[in-house]
Design a protein around this motif. Structure first.
Motif, PDB file in Angstrom:
ATOM      1  N   ALA A   1       0.827  -1.202   0.000  1.00  0.00           N
ATOM      2  CA  ALA A   1       0.000   0.000   0.000  1.00  0.00           C
ATOM      3  C   ALA A   1       0.865   1.257   0.000  1.00  0.00           C
ATOM      4  CB  ALA A   1      -0.922  -0.004   1.217  1.00  0.00           C
ATOM      5  N   ARG A   2       1.904   1.279   0.826  1.00  0.00           N
ATOM      6  CA  ARG A   2       2.767   2.461   0.888  1.00  0.00           C
ATOM      7  C   ARG A   2       3.616   2.588  -0.378  1.00  0.00           C
ATOM      8  NH1 ARG A   2       3.688   5.919   5.393  1.00  0.00           N
ATOM      9  NH2 ARG A   2       4.457   7.813   4.431  1.00  0.00           N
ATOM     10  N   TYR A   3       4.018   1.445  -0.935  1.00  0.00           N
ATOM     11  CA  TYR A   3       4.789   1.459  -2.180  1.00  0.00           C
ATOM     12  C   TYR A   3       3.961   2.057  -3.313  1.00  0.00           C
ATOM     13  CZ  TYR A   3       7.428  -0.565  -6.146  1.00  0.00           C
ATOM     14  OH  TYR A   3       8.142  -0.772  -7.306  1.00  0.00           O
ATOM     15  N   ARG A   4       2.678   1.726  -3.343  1.00  0.00           N
ATOM     16  CA  ARG A   4       1.813   2.296  -4.374  1.00  0.00           C
ATOM     17  C   ARG A   4       1.756   3.819  -4.243  1.00  0.00           C
ATOM     18  NH1 ARG A   4      -2.671   0.011  -7.088  1.00  0.00           N
ATOM     19  NH2 ARG A   4      -2.800  -1.700  -5.597  1.00  0.00           N
ATOM     20  N   GLU A   5       1.660   4.304  -3.022  1.00  0.00           N
ATOM     21  CA  GLU A   5       1.664   5.760  -2.811  1.00  0.00           C
ATOM     22  C   GLU A   5       2.922   6.391  -3.394  1.00  0.00           C
ATOM     23  OE1 GLU A   5       0.987   7.275   1.073  1.00  0.00           O
ATOM     24  OE2 GLU A   5      -0.271   5.579   1.673  1.00  0.00           O
ATOM     25  N   GLU A   6       4.058   5.784  -3.079  1.00  0.00           N
ATOM     26  CA  GLU A   6       5.326   6.386  -3.487  1.00  0.00           C
ATOM     27  C   GLU A   6       5.551   6.275  -4.992  1.00  0.00           C
ATOM     28  OE1 GLU A   6       6.938   8.203  -1.517  1.00  0.00           O
ATOM     29  OE2 GLU A   6       5.869   7.636   0.314  1.00  0.00           O
ATOM     30  N   LEU A   7       4.963   5.282  -5.647  1.00  0.00           N
ATOM     31  CA  LEU A   7       5.087   5.187  -7.105  1.00  0.00           C
ATOM     32  C   LEU A   7       4.411   6.364  -7.792  1.00  0.00           C
ATOM     33  CD1 LEU A   7       4.544   1.364  -7.730  1.00  0.00           C
ATOM     34  CD2 LEU A   7       6.641   2.673  -8.136  1.00  0.00           C
TER      35      LEU A   7
ATOM     36  N   ARG B   1       4.574   9.317  -6.549  1.00  0.00           N
ATOM     37  CA  ARG B   1       5.456  10.444  -6.267  1.00  0.00           C
ATOM     38  C   ARG B   1       6.777  10.365  -7.015  1.00  0.00           C
ATOM     39  NH1 ARG B   1       4.083   9.779  -0.305  1.00  0.00           N
ATOM     40  NH2 ARG B   1       2.751  11.528   0.241  1.00  0.00           N
ATOM     41  N   HIS B   2       7.222   9.140  -7.322  1.00  0.00           N
ATOM     42  CA  HIS B   2       8.576   8.944  -7.849  1.00  0.00           C
ATOM     43  C   HIS B   2       8.528   8.253  -9.198  1.00  0.00           C
ATOM     44  CE1 HIS B   2      10.398   9.991  -3.954  1.00  0.00           C
ATOM     45  NE2 HIS B   2       9.382   9.330  -3.427  1.00  0.00           N
ATOM     46  N   GLN B   3       9.337   8.757 -10.109  1.00  0.00           N
ATOM     47  CA  GLN B   3       9.439   8.148 -11.427  1.00  0.00           C
ATOM     48  C   GLN B   3      10.254   6.861 -11.368  1.00  0.00           C
ATOM     49  OE1 GLN B   3      10.725  11.063 -14.259  1.00  0.00           O
ATOM     50  NE2 GLN B   3       9.367  10.255 -15.845  1.00  0.00           N
ATOM     51  N   ASP B   4      11.232   6.834 -10.484  1.00  0.00           N
ATOM     52  CA  ASP B   4      12.117   5.674 -10.326  1.00  0.00           C
ATOM     53  C   ASP B   4      11.518   4.734  -9.279  1.00  0.00           C
ATOM     54  OD1 ASP B   4      14.094   3.841  -9.816  1.00  0.00           O
ATOM     55  OD2 ASP B   4      15.712   5.307  -9.716  1.00  0.00           O
ATOM     56  N   ARG B   5      11.231   3.503  -9.679  1.00  0.00           N
ATOM     57  CA  ARG B   5      10.604   2.561  -8.748  1.00  0.00           C
ATOM     58  C   ARG B   5      11.541   2.170  -7.600  1.00  0.00           C
ATOM     59  NH1 ARG B   5      12.153  -0.605 -13.170  1.00  0.00           N
ATOM     60  NH2 ARG B   5      13.193  -2.603 -12.671  1.00  0.00           N
ATOM     61  N   HIS B   6      12.862   2.184  -7.843  1.00  0.00           N
ATOM     62  CA  HIS B   6      13.806   1.885  -6.771  1.00  0.00           C
ATOM     63  C   HIS B   6      13.734   2.949  -5.682  1.00  0.00           C
ATOM     64  CE1 HIS B   6      15.369  -0.094 -10.411  1.00  0.00           C
ATOM     65  NE2 HIS B   6      15.788  -1.043  -9.584  1.00  0.00           N
ATOM     66  N   GLU B   7      13.637   4.207  -6.139  1.00  0.00           N
ATOM     67  CA  GLU B   7      13.508   5.313  -5.182  1.00  0.00           C
ATOM     68  C   GLU B   7      12.175   5.222  -4.441  1.00  0.00           C
ATOM     69  OE1 GLU B   7      15.530   8.572  -3.495  1.00  0.00           O
ATOM     70  OE2 GLU B   7      16.178   7.141  -5.017  1.00  0.00           O
ATOM     71  N   ALA B   8      11.123   4.867  -5.158  1.00  0.00           N
ATOM     72  CA  ALA B   8       9.805   4.740  -4.526  1.00  0.00           C
ATOM     73  C   ALA B   8       9.820   3.670  -3.439  1.00  0.00           C
ATOM     74  CB  ALA B   8       8.754   4.408  -5.586  1.00  0.00           C
TER      75      ALA B   8
END
Length: 727
Positions: free
Chosen positions: A276-282, A284-291
């Protein structure tokens, strides 16, 4: 007019991760190259541990007498029997023969032939006494001492099966033959738990898969957490097997199946929170590693606190007096530790390797213009719940507390002291055999009490026992090594309350006798039950406050506050009481009103440790939002954005514990129902209504002595695109 939670403002870009351990760890497991190293490491672990996990059944010990504390009278009696009477690794089976119209001459010949044949059988440990015949002529039984091995269940199980085959071979038509006694009872449990690890794993994985499919609505995404928790379960079982085999860790059927269920349930909870939190950060971030680095760094404190709380709370069990209790603690702690490592390393690596397409068809896209501002469309239900709580916090927390207290009253209907007949949800041979014995013999014939007394006190002991109410008959003393063994048949069945009362009277009478008789020890199946109940009572008095103290300490460390942890702990205790009361009503409805005393400590441990999980998930997110928005808006936002994922986690965990119902024992059914009911109460009442309403009622003082809230005049930035319940 209904009050609505504050509308979210456009989100600002989140600050870059810091240099804390959580951030460094998150970047390590989600790095462009290091993610592959993580995957390879777990592949190596499963290639080594997969075969070992299947052997966990080989190291289980389900014999009750071996689990008692060393100072219990029945345990000391076993020690004397093994040292002086060559009873080491010997357990009695009782072969019952019955015919409604009376035993025929052919039946009598069959019984005599079985005694002669079985005496030389390799599974039989000693000579078989002559058959005991009922006065009504309708039944007889043979007491057959069988070899057993505490480290190898198959020895006794195979012995009982061989005994059953020999007794049923060439039996006259209409002759009813059952295997009862302690060996028969243990063999039935061995048979039930044999292969159950695989069954539980399969059923639970299927159930979790179904829930994940419904939650994510993706043909791919559900496989990732399912594969991760499945691998974690296998590694945890392998570690437990190795420690049981080579380091003396004690494992029984209960701890083995709890390990499977707990790893899959808790692991799925952690996966739901992280994804769930990873989906939020995706967004926000273009780079999935950063997300993933941001997502994992922000989830790690809550997941680590949850794992530490459950692990440390269960480790408190090592201070219990019973070996079964002491063994359960490390087994569960190992499972939680392995699950934590898998969900915070293997799962992130899987997700980053597969990329955004794993979420198809609901792929989270980077929204540069708004930095993924929350439109609110994915949280309609939980925004309405938050608005409801915001409008009347005082009325809501009072009403919820009263409902929970009312449900807790159901616990007054519980009674303890399950009989052997009440231990199974299906018909088993040992129970049917005990019923046959009770119809034609004194009910205690299948498992007499064993009295061990210094040989000089045997006559005084016999005299004292003959006057005890509930004693049917005493056998002649057998003498060896300065000790005498007296077999005592009770009027009542060995697993009943009446039999336990008789044993208590026997111990009192012997303790009041003169001379050496006062040193007598009373052992046997009934004495084991009595000493087990006494030990469980002592454990509750010691361990319940200890577990509460550990949970409170963990909450204080996590929230850096004192008021909130105390309120949260009280809410969990109230929820536990309500769970016991509600479960008691369900037990009555299902026809299993009596419980084993150990259920209360089992339920308390898991409901307090697991129940506080959802509160931890809520309050850590709320604390984060309070620091950005202020107290009231932070609490409501925390409830809104975590509502879907925590509800999903609660449903999955409750469902996994319900899987225990596939084990045909009443204890496992009751354990599963109790934990499932408690988790659902925590999910829908405590976390959704009671805690947020209390937090609003108490206000910012709930964070004292800390002050996480930001000054109210600072602009508020909501979280970007919180995860929705479905895709």
């Amino acid at each position: 007019m209904t009050t609505q939670p504050p509308a979210p403002a456009p989100a600002t870009a989140p600050p870059p991760p810091g240099t804390s351990f959580f951030h460094r760890y998150a970047r390590l497991v989600s790095g462009r190259r290091s993610k592959w190293a993580v995957l390879v490491l777990w592949v190596l672990l499963i290639s080594f541990g997969g075969s070992l996990a299947a052997k966990i059944g080989d190291v289980q010990n389900n014999e009750p007498a071996t689990w008692l504390p060393s100072d219990a009278q029945s345990t000391r009696a076993v020690d004397i029997a093994e040292e002086h009477f060559d009873d080491k690794n010997v357990t009695d089976a009782v072969v019952v023969y019955a015919r409604q119209g009376g035993l025929t001459a052919a039946d009598q010949d069959k019984i005599a032939a079985d005694r002669s044949l079985l005496t030389s059988h390799q599974a039989v440990a000693a000579d078989i006494p002559s058959a005991s015949a009922a006065t009504d002529g309708k039944a007889a039984f043979l007491t057959v001492p069988l070899h057993t091995d505490h480290s190898d269940n198959s020895v006794l199980g195979d012995g009982v099966e061989a005994l059953r085959e020999a007794a049923e071979k060439d039996a006259p038509a209409g002759l009813d033959i059952k295997i009862a006694g302690e060996a028969g009872n243990i063999a039935d449990f061995i048979d039930i738990y044999s292969g159950m690890d695989t069954t539980l794993l399969t059923v639970t994985l299927a159930l979790v898969a179904l829930f994940l499919l419904v939650i994510y609505r993706s043909p791919v995404l559900w496989l990732i957490p399912l594969l991760s928790v499945g691998l974690a379960s296998q590694i945890a079982s392998a570690v437990v097997y190795l420690l049981a085999k080579h380091a003396g860790l004690v494992v029984d059927g209960q701890s083995a199946y709890v390990l499977t269920i707990l790893v899959l349930g808790v692991g799925t909870d952690y996966a739901l929170l992280l994804i769930a939190r990873y989906r939020e950060e995706l967004h926000r971030h273009q780079d999935r590693h950063e997300a993933m680095a941001y997502a994992l760094a922000r989830c790690l404190p809550a997941i680590a606190a949850s794992a530490a709380t459950v692990g440390l709370a269960t480790l408190c069990l090592v201070f219990g007096s019973m070996n079964s209790t002491q063994g359960l603690g490390p087994v569960v702690a190992i499972g939680v530790a392995v699950t934590f490592l898998a969900m915070t390393s293997l799962l992130p690596a899987f997700l980053v390797i597969l990329g955004r397409w794993a979420f198809w068809p609901f792929i989270p896209r980077y929204t540069a213009a708004q930095h993924g501002a929350d439109t609110g469309k994915d949280h309609g239900i939980w925004r309405r719940v938050a608005a409801f709580v915001q409008a009347r916090p005082r009325q809501i927390w009072i009403a919820t507390a009263l409902v929970l207290a009312a449900l807790a009253l159901g616990s007054t209907t519980l009674s303890t002291g399950q009989t052997q007949e009440e231990q199974f949800t299906q018909s088993v041979d040992s129970v049917e055999g005990q019923k046959l014995l009770a119809r034609h013999f004194p009910a205690g014939s299948s498992s007499p009490a064993d009295v061990y007394v210094p040989s000089q006190g045997r006559e005084a002991a016999l005299a004292a026992l003959k006057g005890v109410p509930g004693v049917s008959q005493t056998g002649p003393p057998a003498v060896a090594g300065g000790w005498a063994h007296i077999s005592v048949v009770l009027d009542a069945a060995p697993d009943t309350g009446a039999a336990r009362e008789t044993v208590e009277r026997m111990r009192t009478a012997l303790g009041d006798a003169e001379g050496e008789a006062a040193s007598a020890l009373v052992g046997g199946q009934t004495a084991v039950k009595l000493d087990t109940s006494d030990a469980q009572t002592k454990e509750e008095i010691l361990l319940i406050p200890l577990i509460l103290g550990v949970v409170l300490l963990m909450l204080i460390v996590l929230l850096r506050a004192l008021v909130a942890p105390i309120l949260l702990l009280l809410s969990v205790v109230l929820s536990y009481g309500a769970a016991v009361g509600t479960a008691a009503l369900l037990f009555h409805a299902l026809g299993y009103p009596r419980i084993d005393r150990g259920l209360l400590l089992f339920g308390f441990l898991f409901l307090v440790a697991l129940g506080v999980d959802y509160t931890i998930f809520l309050m850590t997110r709320a604390r984060e939002e309070v620091a950005r928005r202020g107290h009231r808006e932070g609490i409501l936002t925390g409830l809104t954005v975590t509502g879907g994922v925590i509800t999903s986690a609660g449903l999955v965990l409750a469902a996994t514990f319900c899987v225990l119902a596939v084990i045909p024992t009443v204890a496992s059914l009751q354990q599963g129902l109790l934990v499932a009911v408690g988790v659902l109460l925590d999910t829908f009442l405590v976390r959704s209504l009671l805690i947020p309403a209390l937090a609003l009622e108490v206000g910012p003082r709930i964070w004292r002595p800390g002050h996480p809230e930001a000054p109210s005049e600072q602009p508020v930035s909501p979280p970007a695109q919180p995860a929705r319940l479905g895709g």
